[in-house]
Design an enzyme around this catalytic site. Structure first.
Site, mmCIF file in Angstrom:
data_model
loop_
_atom_site.group_PDB
_atom_site.id
_atom_site.type_symbol
_atom_site.label_atom_id
_atom_site.label_comp_id
_atom_site.label_asym_id
_atom_site.label_seq_id
_atom_site.Cartn_x
_atom_site.Cartn_y
_atom_site.Cartn_z
ATOM 1 N N PRO A 56 45.460 58.730 46.134
ATOM 2 C CA PRO A 56 45.287 58.640 47.985
ATOM 3 C C PRO A 56 44.004 58.491 48.480
ATOM 4 O O PRO A 56 43.814 58.029 49.254
ATOM 5 C CB PRO A 56 46.150 60.124 48.199
ATOM 6 C CG PRO A 56 46.706 60.578 46.856
ATOM 7 C CD PRO A 56 46.097 59.964 45.583
ATOM 8 N N TYR A 57 42.727 59.228 47.763
ATOM 9 C CA TYR A 57 41.671 59.151 48.523
ATOM 10 C C TYR A 57 41.318 57.626 48.422
ATOM 11 O O TYR A 57 40.938 56.996 49.512
ATOM 12 C CB TYR A 57 40.494 59.745 47.535
ATOM 13 C CG TYR A 57 39.123 59.475 48.237
ATOM 14 C CD1 TYR A 57 38.714 60.174 49.561
ATOM 15 C CD2 TYR A 57 38.362 58.660 47.563
ATOM 16 C CE1 TYR A 57 37.325 59.678 50.116
ATOM 17 C CE2 TYR A 57 37.184 58.197 47.897
ATOM 18 C CZ TYR A 57 36.790 58.868 49.141
ATOM 19 O OH TYR A 57 35.312 58.619 49.437
ATOM 20 N N ALA A 58 41.442 57.008 47.273
ATOM 21 C CA ALA A 58 41.083 55.554 47.111
ATOM 22 C C ALA A 58 41.841 54.812 47.968
ATOM 23 O O ALA A 58 41.555 53.667 48.690
ATOM 24 C CB ALA A 58 41.091 55.175 45.525
ATOM 25 N N LYS A 61 40.908 55.112 51.984
ATOM 26 C CA LYS A 61 39.436 54.472 51.917
ATOM 27 C C LYS A 61 39.778 52.940 52.315
ATOM 28 O O LYS A 61 38.891 52.335 53.006
ATOM 29 C CB LYS A 61 38.428 54.745 50.880
ATOM 30 C CG LYS A 61 37.887 56.137 51.133
ATOM 31 C CD LYS A 61 37.170 56.477 52.250
ATOM 32 C CE LYS A 61 35.847 55.386 52.234
ATOM 33 N NZ LYS A 61 34.944 56.032 53.699
#
Length: 216
Positions: A56-58, A61
């Site tokens: 999810p972070y990737a 971003k």
């Protein structure tokens, strides 16, 4: 995942809208992430590599980057996106969220704990010192480059074991995590051409600076 989305997508949109309404904007430089490449198939990895975020972070971003590029195109905003690889440097925050390995190792050393090596430690990362990143941001902000995505890394990956050897002889191995590449390696050809930028600080020099400032 919700916090990532609120910060990396909604937060970025808020800043984009503020920039769009401002009459003082000269350049919008987005701090993107090389995690958008997921587990790459090409090394060194160029900006044209397939985008396939693994977590999810990737993903968030990358969505933020898409918004930046879209606002640049639709509203003629002067935008540029810099895809940072493994950034490290003094005064990095140390908290319970996922963090860069150098920061984690320094915190462990400060606490006289063994360094936690994920897997066998032979995975390589493209470590780039914060001073070099700041110079890249300044170069992007003052350049006439618009609407581009540009990798910012050292272009010289080092193994986690090499990093450990610079910091401590106390270590312990923990299981490998899913979704993490065996190597990150920036192709910085575009940064050299578009920003006339080169990394200057080696990992050995950068780690020494961090050790000298470990109390931060």
């Amino acid at each position: 995942p919700l916090s990532y989305y609120e910060t990396n997508v909604t937060g970025t949109l808020n800043v984009l809208e503020a920039a769009r309404k401002s009459d003082k904007l000269k350049k919008f430089v987005y701090a993107a992430s090389s995690s958008c490449y997921g587990i790459p198939e090409v090394f060194p990895t160029p900006e044209t590599a397939e985008i396939k975020p693994e977590y999810p972070y990737a993903l968030t971003k990358r969505l933020g980057e898409e918004c930046v590029l879209h606002w640049g195109k639709v509203y003629s905003l002067p935008v540029v996106s810099l895809r940072f690889f493994n950034v490290y440097g003094p005064r990095a925050r140390n908290n319970n969220t996922y963090g860069a390995v150098v920061k984690v190792f320094l915190a462990q050393k400060l606490n006289d704990s063994p360094l936690t090596i994920v897997g066998d430690g032979e995975q390589k990362r493209d470590f780039i010192f914060i001073d070099d990143v700041v110079r890249a941001v300044y170069s992007a902000a003052t350049s006439d480059v618009f609407g581009e995505c540009i990798n910012i890394g050292a272009g010289n990956p080092k193994s986690v074991n090499q990093l450990v050897g610079m910091i401590s002889d106390k270590k312990v191995h923990i299981p490998k995590r899913p979704g993490e590449p065996d190597i990150t390696w920036a192709d910085i050809t575009k940064a050299r051409q578009f920003l006339e930028w080169e990394p200057k600080i080696s990992l050995e020099e950068g780690v020494k600076i961090m050790l000298d400032n470990i109390e931060y």
